[in-house]
Design a protein around this motif. Structure first.
Motif, mmCIF file in Angstrom:
data_model
loop_
_atom_site.group_PDB
_atom_site.id
_atom_site.type_symbol
_atom_site.label_atom_id
_atom_site.label_comp_id
_atom_site.label_asym_id
_atom_site.label_seq_id
_atom_site.Cartn_x
_atom_site.Cartn_y
_atom_site.Cartn_z
ATOM 1 N N GLU A 31 0.843 -1.195 0.000
ATOM 2 C CA GLU A 31 0.000 0.000 0.000
ATOM 3 C C GLU A 31 0.879 1.245 0.000
ATOM 4 O OE1 GLU A 31 -3.261 -0.409 -0.321
ATOM 5 O OE2 GLU A 31 -2.825 -2.544 -0.352
ATOM 6 N N ALA A 32 0.250 2.388 -0.176
ATOM 7 C CA ALA A 32 0.988 3.651 -0.265
ATOM 8 C C ALA A 32 1.825 3.932 0.981
ATOM 9 C CB ALA A 32 0.023 4.809 -0.517
ATOM 10 N N THR A 33 1.437 3.373 2.122
ATOM 11 C CA THR A 33 2.173 3.641 3.361
ATOM 12 C C THR A 33 3.264 2.622 3.660
ATOM 13 O OG1 THR A 33 0.521 2.433 4.609
ATOM 14 C CG2 THR A 33 0.220 4.816 4.421
ATOM 15 N N GLY A 34 3.288 1.526 2.943
ATOM 16 C CA GLY A 34 4.293 0.501 3.206
ATOM 17 C C GLY A 34 4.616 -0.310 1.969
ATOM 18 N N ARG A 35 5.363 0.286 1.058
ATOM 19 C CA ARG A 35 5.671 -0.379 -0.212
ATOM 20 C C ARG A 35 6.970 -1.171 -0.117
ATOM 21 N NH1 ARG A 35 3.082 1.308 -4.562
ATOM 22 N NH2 ARG A 35 4.870 1.677 -5.894
ATOM 23 N N GLN A 36 7.075 -2.186 -0.993
ATOM 24 C CA GLN A 36 8.246 -3.059 -1.035
ATOM 25 C C GLN A 36 8.646 -3.288 -2.485
ATOM 26 O OE1 GLN A 36 6.445 -6.604 0.484
ATOM 27 N NE2 GLN A 36 6.864 -6.086 2.609
ATOM 28 N N VAL A 37 9.937 -3.488 -2.687
ATOM 29 C CA VAL A 37 10.438 -3.897 -3.994
ATOM 30 C C VAL A 37 11.142 -5.232 -3.797
ATOM 31 C CG1 VAL A 37 11.989 -3.377 -5.911
ATOM 32 C CG2 VAL A 37 10.729 -1.523 -4.797
#
Length: 162
Positions: A116-122
Motif C-alpha cells: 500500500e501507499a504507506t508501506g511499499r516493497q520492492v
C-alpha cells in the motif's frame, strides 16, 4: 525496516517466467511511501549502481568475451528497450521482467513493487536456466558475488531519485 535489503523466499511463477530454471533467489527492500514503479526501481538498481558493481561488470565483460558470451545488452532488440545491459521483456507498473537467452544460460530479472501507499516493497527475483557445462561453470563462478551485487543494487532503490 526501510532500506534494509533481505533475502526472501521467491514468490514468482518460475514455470511461466523461465521454465526449467536451475537457480532462483529473491531479495526485498522496504521503501516506505516512495512513489516508485517497477521500471524506476529497476533503473535505480541498474543505472545508479555502486562503483564496485560497475567495476565487476566491466571485468565480467572482459573475461567472457573470448567465450562468445553476451555482454552489456548485445542481442536482439527488446520490446521494452534496455535498462543498462538488460533487455526489458515485459512491463507493468508493478512488475518488470528483463533478461536474455544465450548459448550457455538464460537469465531473468523480475522486479516487483507491492504494498500500500504507506508501506511499499520492492522484490528482485533472479532466475537462471543453464544449458551446458559452460553455463553451469559460469553460474558457479558468479555465485559468490551474486548476493553481494544484488544487495548493493537494491540498496539504491530506497534512495531519492538522482
Amino acid at each position: 525496516m526501510n532500506g534494509t535489503v533481505r533475502e526472501v523466499t521467491p514468490n514468482v511463477d518460475a514455470g511461466t517466467l523461465l521454465a526449467g530454471a536451475h537457480f532462483i533467489d529473491a531479495f526485498r527492500v522496504e521503501i516506505g511511501t516512495a512513489p516508485v514503479n517497477a521500471r524506476e526501481a529497476c533503473t535505480r538498481m541498474v543505472l545508479h549502481g555502486l562503483r564496485w558493481i560497475d567495476a565487476l561488470m566491466r571485468l565480467r565483460n572482459i573475461l567472457v568475451a573470448p567465450f562468445g558470451l553476451k555482454t552489456s545488452g548485445e542481442g536482439a532488440p527488446a520490446p521494452g528497450g534496455l535498462i543498462g545491459p538488460f533487455p526489458v521483456l515485459s512491463e507493468t507498473p508493478e512488475r518488470l521482467v528483463a533478461g536474455f537467452d544465450d548459448s550457455h544460460l538464460d537469465f531473468r530479472l523480475v522486479v516487483d513493487v507491492t504494498g500500500e501507499a504507506t508501506g511499499r516493497q520492492v522484490t528482485s527475483t533472479t532466475l537462471v536456466r543453464t544449458h551446458n557445462l559452460l553455463g553451469r561453470s559460469y553460474l558457479a563462478v558468479i555465485m559468490p558475488f551474486h548476493k553481494l551485487v544484488v544487495r548493493g543494487m537494491m540498496s539504491r532503490i530506497a534512495e531519492p531519485a538522482r
